[in-house]
Design an enzyme around this catalytic site. Sequence first.
Site, PDB file in Angstrom:
ATOM      1  N   TYR A 119      13.718  17.901  37.390  1.00 31.18           N
ATOM      2  CA  TYR A 119      12.259  17.742  37.370  1.00 31.18           C
ATOM      3  C   TYR A 119      11.600  18.535  38.506  1.00 31.18           C
ATOM      4  O   TYR A 119      10.579  19.212  38.308  1.00 31.18           O
ATOM      5  CB  TYR A 119      11.951  16.251  37.497  1.00 31.18           C
ATOM      6  CG  TYR A 119      10.505  15.836  37.382  1.00 31.18           C
ATOM      7  CD1 TYR A 119       9.870  15.767  36.138  1.00 31.18           C
ATOM      8  CD2 TYR A 119       9.777  15.460  38.513  1.00 31.18           C
ATOM      9  CE1 TYR A 119       8.548  15.344  36.036  1.00 31.18           C
ATOM     10  CE2 TYR A 119       8.468  15.038  38.412  1.00 31.18           C
ATOM     11  CZ  TYR A 119       7.852  14.976  37.182  1.00 31.18           C
ATOM     12  OH  TYR A 119       6.547  14.554  37.096  1.00 31.18           O
ATOM     13  N   LYS A 148       8.942  21.493  38.019  1.00 31.59           N
ATOM     14  CA  LYS A 148       7.582  21.375  38.554  1.00 31.59           C
ATOM     15  C   LYS A 148       7.281  22.476  39.577  1.00 31.59           C
ATOM     16  O   LYS A 148       6.135  22.930  39.692  1.00 31.59           O
ATOM     17  CB  LYS A 148       7.368  19.984  39.168  1.00 31.59           C
ATOM     18  CG  LYS A 148       7.351  18.850  38.127  1.00 31.59           C
ATOM     19  CD  LYS A 148       6.362  19.109  37.009  1.00 31.59           C
ATOM     20  CE  LYS A 148       5.951  17.870  36.254  1.00 31.59           C
ATOM     21  NZ  LYS A 148       5.079  18.163  35.091  1.00 31.59           N
TER      22      LYS A 148
HETATM   23  P1  NAP Z   1       3.741   9.540  30.380  1.00 26.58           P
HETATM   24  O1  NAP Z   1       2.915   8.314  30.527  1.00 26.58           O
HETATM   25  O2  NAP Z   1       5.215   9.411  30.199  1.00 26.58           O
HETATM   26  O3  NAP Z   1       3.125  10.447  29.210  1.00 26.58           O
HETATM   27  C1  NAP Z   1       3.709  11.658  28.850  1.00 26.58           C
HETATM   28  C2  NAP Z   1       3.285  11.999  27.431  1.00 26.58           C
HETATM   29  O4  NAP Z   1       3.907  13.250  27.076  1.00 26.58           O
HETATM   30  C3  NAP Z   1       3.784  10.957  26.414  1.00 26.58           C
HETATM   31  O5  NAP Z   1       2.761  10.630  25.504  1.00 26.58           O
HETATM   32  C4  NAP Z   1       4.933  11.679  25.735  1.00 26.58           C
HETATM   33  O6  NAP Z   1       5.179  11.307  24.388  1.00 26.58           O
HETATM   34  C5  NAP Z   1       4.443  13.121  25.769  1.00 26.58           C
HETATM   35  N1  NAP Z   1       5.531  14.053  25.527  1.00 26.58           N
HETATM   36  C6  NAP Z   1       6.802  14.008  26.013  1.00 26.58           C
HETATM   37  N2  NAP Z   1       7.531  15.016  25.547  1.00 26.58           N
HETATM   38  C7  NAP Z   1       6.718  15.745  24.735  1.00 26.58           C
HETATM   39  C8  NAP Z   1       6.891  16.911  23.948  1.00 26.58           C
HETATM   40  N3  NAP Z   1       8.082  17.558  23.910  1.00 26.58           N
HETATM   41  N4  NAP Z   1       5.845  17.382  23.238  1.00 26.58           N
HETATM   42  C9  NAP Z   1       4.651  16.746  23.259  1.00 26.58           C
HETATM   43  N5  NAP Z   1       4.417  15.627  23.993  1.00 26.58           N
HETATM   44  C10 NAP Z   1       5.442  15.131  24.717  1.00 26.58           C
HETATM   45  O7  NAP Z   1       3.578  10.507  31.675  1.00 26.58           O
HETATM   46  P2  NAP Z   1       2.413  10.612  32.776  1.00 26.58           P
HETATM   47  O8  NAP Z   1       2.829   9.797  33.939  1.00 26.58           O
HETATM   48  O9  NAP Z   1       1.086  10.433  32.148  1.00 26.58           O
HETATM   49  O10 NAP Z   1       2.632  12.141  33.220  1.00 26.58           O
HETATM   50  C11 NAP Z   1       1.897  13.222  32.647  1.00 26.58           C
HETATM   51  C12 NAP Z   1       2.263  14.504  33.369  1.00 26.58           C
HETATM   52  O11 NAP Z   1       2.026  14.364  34.774  1.00 26.58           O
HETATM   53  C13 NAP Z   1       3.740  14.878  33.243  1.00 26.58           C
HETATM   54  O12 NAP Z   1       3.883  16.270  33.159  1.00 26.58           O
HETATM   55  C14 NAP Z   1       4.321  14.361  34.529  1.00 26.58           C
HETATM   56  O13 NAP Z   1       5.505  15.034  34.849  1.00 26.58           O
HETATM   57  C15 NAP Z   1       3.198  14.642  35.498  1.00 26.58           C
HETATM   58  N6  NAP Z   1       3.221  13.823  36.695  1.00 26.58           N
HETATM   59  C16 NAP Z   1       3.157  12.461  36.640  1.00 26.58           C
HETATM   60  C17 NAP Z   1       3.195  11.731  37.834  1.00 26.58           C
HETATM   61  C18 NAP Z   1       3.114  10.225  37.854  1.00 26.58           C
HETATM   62  O14 NAP Z   1       3.254   9.654  38.953  1.00 26.58           O
HETATM   63  N7  NAP Z   1       2.907   9.545  36.736  1.00 26.58           N
HETATM   64  C19 NAP Z   1       3.324  12.382  39.066  1.00 26.58           C
HETATM   65  C20 NAP Z   1       3.405  13.770  39.076  1.00 26.58           C
HETATM   66  C21 NAP Z   1       3.345  14.484  37.894  1.00 26.58           C
HETATM   67  P3  NAP Z   1       6.201  10.078  24.057  1.00 26.58           P
HETATM   68  O15 NAP Z   1       5.465   8.862  24.469  1.00 26.58           O
HETATM   69  O16 NAP Z   1       6.438  10.171  22.596  1.00 26.58           O
HETATM   70  O17 NAP Z   1       7.437  10.351  24.882  1.00 26.58           O
END
Ligand code: NAP
Length: 253
Positions: free
Chosen positions: A154, A158
């Site tokens: 990851y 990133k």
């Molecule tokens: P999340 O709640 O897990 O949501 C991610 C979404 O992406 C889910 O709806 C998932 O679908 C979808 N997804 C996964 N694989 C996919 C694919 N191949 N094609 C299309 N859609 C796909 O994550 P989040 O926390 O909102 O994070 C969103 C972004 O921010 C990510 O890139 C994450 O790495 C980044 N981020 C998050 C955090 C944090 O603390 N939360 C921190 C830094 C960066 P499914 O539900 O079907 O799997």
Amino acid sequence: MTDQTQRVAIVTGAARGIGAATAIRLAADGFAVAVVDLEEAAGKDTVEKITAAGGRALAVGADVSDAEQVTAAVARVAAELGAPTVLVNNAGVLRDNLLFKMSELDWDTVMNVHLKGAFLMSKAVQKHMVDAGYGRIVNLSSSSALGNRGQANYSAAKAGLQGFTKTLAKELGKFGVTANAVAPGFIATDMTAATAERVGLGFEDFKAMAASQIPVARVGVPDDIAHTVSFLVSEGAGFVSGQVVYVAGGPLD
Ligand code: NAP
């Protein structure tokens, strides 16, 4: 039916979490929004929230790591909403493990969704941006780009997105297209809830522990990121490009 006067934004992974909050925010800002997620049905909730508030949105099912599905999804958005000139590459997955336990599949899955997904989506959408002489791309990086135990895959993806972003900024700037990355710290979503479960902590305890290390003394919420993306995709942000904005409640080491 397309509306030539309304800009069209695509947000990937917009069924929940940061993507859903961003899609809802961009719709409130006046964009027609394509809610892209693995399953079309998963995006219905976000679309309903947008339309209930008077906005325009379309749920589109596509795996961002699959070139054919990406091509079809972008073509459908262009036909049903209009040519997309804003792209938020947000779809993401975690496959955390210490290096010695990390499988090749864990590595490939994370690289494919985050890095290849952003590449395929950007490549498909840039054509519309170049044609329009205008575009905004925002890639979701992470504070983990600076290194994080258990996240070799990851953190590499990133960090890779930051280099990808800077290159897009250099290549596409002359077409009126900016590219920036947002690197969130701890944001309370299903993703961080799953991490809490994996390390054997209740989510409330996990959040309290994280907040104790954050200068603003709280964890982030999806709207913190949506607000930042809203600025970066705005017309007035045309001179901000190739930047990585850490949104983490304080500076990081
Ligand atoms: P999340 O709640 O897990 O949501 C991610 C979404 O992406 C889910 O709806 C998932 O679908 C979808 N997804 C996964 N694989 C996919 C694919 N191949 N094609 C299309 N859609 C796909 O994550 P989040 O926390 O909102 O994070 C969103 C972004 O921010 C990510 O890139 C994450 O790495 C980044 N981020 C998050 C955090 C944090 O603390 N939360 C921190 C830094 C960066 P499914 O539900 O079907 O799997």
